[in-house]
Scaffold this motif. Structure first.
Motif, mmCIF file in Angstrom:
data_model
loop_
_atom_site.group_PDB
_atom_site.id
_atom_site.type_symbol
_atom_site.label_atom_id
_atom_site.label_comp_id
_atom_site.label_asym_id
_atom_site.label_seq_id
_atom_site.Cartn_x
_atom_site.Cartn_y
_atom_site.Cartn_z
ATOM 1 N N ARG A 131 0.818 -1.224 0.000
ATOM 2 C CA ARG A 131 0.000 0.000 0.000
ATOM 3 C C ARG A 131 0.845 1.266 0.000
ATOM 4 N N THR A 132 1.980 1.240 0.705
ATOM 5 C CA THR A 132 2.732 2.488 0.894
ATOM 6 C C THR A 132 4.180 2.419 0.443
ATOM 7 N N GLY A 133 4.728 1.212 0.283
ATOM 8 C CA GLY A 133 6.145 1.098 -0.031
ATOM 9 C C GLY A 133 7.024 1.098 1.203
ATOM 10 N N MET A 134 6.434 1.280 2.376
ATOM 11 C CA MET A 134 7.228 1.262 3.614
ATOM 12 C C MET A 134 7.588 -0.177 3.967
ATOM 13 N N VAL A 135 8.866 -0.394 4.297
ATOM 14 C CA VAL A 135 9.342 -1.741 4.610
ATOM 15 C C VAL A 135 9.663 -1.834 6.098
ATOM 16 N N PHE A 136 9.082 -2.824 6.743
ATOM 17 C CA PHE A 136 9.407 -3.092 8.148
ATOM 18 C C PHE A 136 10.008 -4.487 8.242
ATOM 19 N N THR A 137 11.244 -4.581 8.638
ATOM 20 C CA THR A 137 11.892 -5.876 8.803
ATOM 21 C C THR A 137 11.607 -6.392 10.215
#
Lengths: 286, 206
Positions: free
Chosen positions: A25-31
């Motif tokens: 949805r946003t391109g934000m990546v959370f590892t």
């Protein structure tokens, strides 16, 4: 190693499900390393929305009920704006973008730079200060800087040009001394010359009838706003921005954003200090 | 003071929309067609003209503007206009249609049951992605029904992947049945296991 502090309401599968959705949805990546950080904020949002379970919160998020996507993103991003934020893009502006834009043009044509959304003015004023301090050719060109935002209260504040200490935290002391005057209550006011050098206007980026009157620009700074839009609005905004760029003009997005995910209209330009997007030079669309 | 100046007065020349977008959409120049497509998106009678233009447009950027305009209209008519592109051999056309439908999921919703039983498995597979954009109850109902009748393993895999995000625990029985029917497809079995874990994890706790 076991989870150091498992929190109620978000297990491993839920975490992965959430991360995949947020990325798409946003391109934000959370590892995995950000798991605790993510959990805390999801739990805060569950509490704020009255969601008893992750499933009910996730359904709310996926359907963007009551603008939950915006609330969610805000929980993860630095909402405060300040002078010289993402300074590497300002460096790219003076090192590469303006060099390209001024290569084969007459100095009689003004260089037009648009900061949208500009919030309370830190970004367009940063551009003005940066050019004055860092671009040797600044005296040789007419430069027009415009800041626009949908929030007219923010625009009023921008015109005032009064900022707290935190907004100035990234500015060199010499720049503060040169362009700001201290006020009695711990705030600082930009000099009248700088305030007068930036124009402000209201705009809704998804309305072509509102973007078109602004004319065409050499460089547009459009940071950390497209991330909030749904797919249809994001594409419309991208087309409107494209239309308001001169052929060969550049657009700078926020560091988590990618125009390649939104629209095929732009070329990707990788410079030493930043990745930016360009309206093709030979293209006369729009 | 260096030459940073206030915006000039009068303001700069704005960008003019085309005078006649209905004529412009058939212009020889792609730039004119692009501008016309954008203008038609805001015109009450623009959907028909955009739909007609889509069937013959070859310029990728103009097509993108047409898709954006149709998804902005978000009507059943505009959703129907992009459907033929789902069957195209041109990947950019298929992707454009898919993105457009995903951007107007509620307009596309009445069309999805038929698309999910389309004779072409590629259409069924792509339609699973459109379902992803729907509210959970709608997404779950459509994909559970698909899983129980689907014969193509890749279509099932697409549905399972979407269910792992958009589904809920009510999909678990259908996932189990699907795994049993495709016991000789280990990759699907693995995908179903992951999806089931996720949906189970979010099920109401006793």
């Amino acid at each position: 190693m076991p989870d150091p502090d498992p929190l109620p309401g978000l297990n491993e599968d839920e975490f992965r499900r959430l991360c995949e959705f947020v990325y798409r949805r946003t391109g934000m990546v959370f590892t995995e390393a950000k798991r605790y950080f993510v959990q805390r904020r999801v739990i805060d949002r569950m509490a704020a929305t009255g969601a008893a379970t992750f499933a009910s919160y996730f359904a709310r998020l996926r359907t963007d009920l009551d603008g939950e996507v915006e609330h969610f993103i805000n929980a993860f991003t630095v909402n405060e704006t300040y002078f010289y934020r993402e300074e590497h893009q300002l460096q790219c502006l003076t090192t590469d973008l303006l060099r390209e834009r001024t290569r084969r043009r007459s100095p009689s044509l003004p260089i037009r730079i648009w900061s949208v959304p500009c919030s309370t003015g830190e970004e367009p004023f940063s551009i003005a200060l940066w050019l004055l301090e860092n671009w040797p050719q600044v005296d040789a060109w007419d430069i027009e800087i415009l800041g626009s935002d949908i929030d007219t209260r923010a625009l009023e504040a921008a015109r005032e040009g009064v900022y707290g200490k935190r907004a100035l935290m990234r500015l060199p002391p010499a720049v503060i001394a040169r362009y700001f005057e201290p006020l009695a209550d711990g705030e600082w006011r930009l000099s009248e010359d700088i305030r007068g050098s930036v124009g402000f206007s209201p705009v809704n980026l998804v309305e072509a009838a509102q973007t078109r009157p602004h004319g065409r620009f050499d460089v547009i700074f459009c940071r950390n706003v497209l991330i909030y839009f749904d797919d249809a609005s994001r594409r419309t905004a991208a087309e409107n921005l494209y239309e308001t760029l001169l052929p060969g003009g550049y657009i700078c997005l926020g560091h988590t954003e990618s125009m390649s995910r939104i629209s095929p209209l732009f070329e990707v330009c990788r410079y030493a200090d930043a990745i930016v997007y360009r309206r093709p030079l030979e293209d006369a669309h729009g | 003071m260096p030459l940073i100046r206030k915006p000039p007065s009068p303001p700069p020349t704005g960008v003019d929309p085309p005078a006649d977008p209905f004529a412009g959409i058939a212009a020889a120049d792609a730039a004119d067609r692009w501008a016309a497509a954008r203008a038609l998106a805001d015109h009450p009678a623009g959907v028909l003209a955009l739909a007609d233009a889509l069937s013959r447009e070859t310029d990728v950027r103009v097509r993108e503007a047409i898709f954006a305009g149709l998804s902005r209209a978000a009507t059943r008519q505009s959703a129907e206009a992009v459907l033929p592109c789902l069957r195209s051999d041109d990947a950019s056309l298929r992707t454009g249609a898919l993105d457009a439908l995903r951007a107007m999921p509620m307009a596309a919703l009445p069309l999805l049951p038929q698309l999910l039983i389309d004779p072409d498995p590629d259409v069924r597979l792509l339609t699973c992605e459109v379902v992803r954009a729907l509210p959970p109850a709608d997404a779950c109902a459509l994909l559970v029904a698909l899983l129980d009748r689907e014969t193509e393993v890749n279509v099932c895999a697409a549905a399972v992947e979407v269910l792992s995000e958009a589904g809920d625990a009510s999909a678990l029985p259908a996932l189990r049945r699907c795994a049993e029917r495709f016991a000789d497809a280990p990759f699907l079995g693995f995908a179903i296991k992951v999806a089931a874990q996720r949906l189970q994890a979010s099920a109401p706790r006793a």
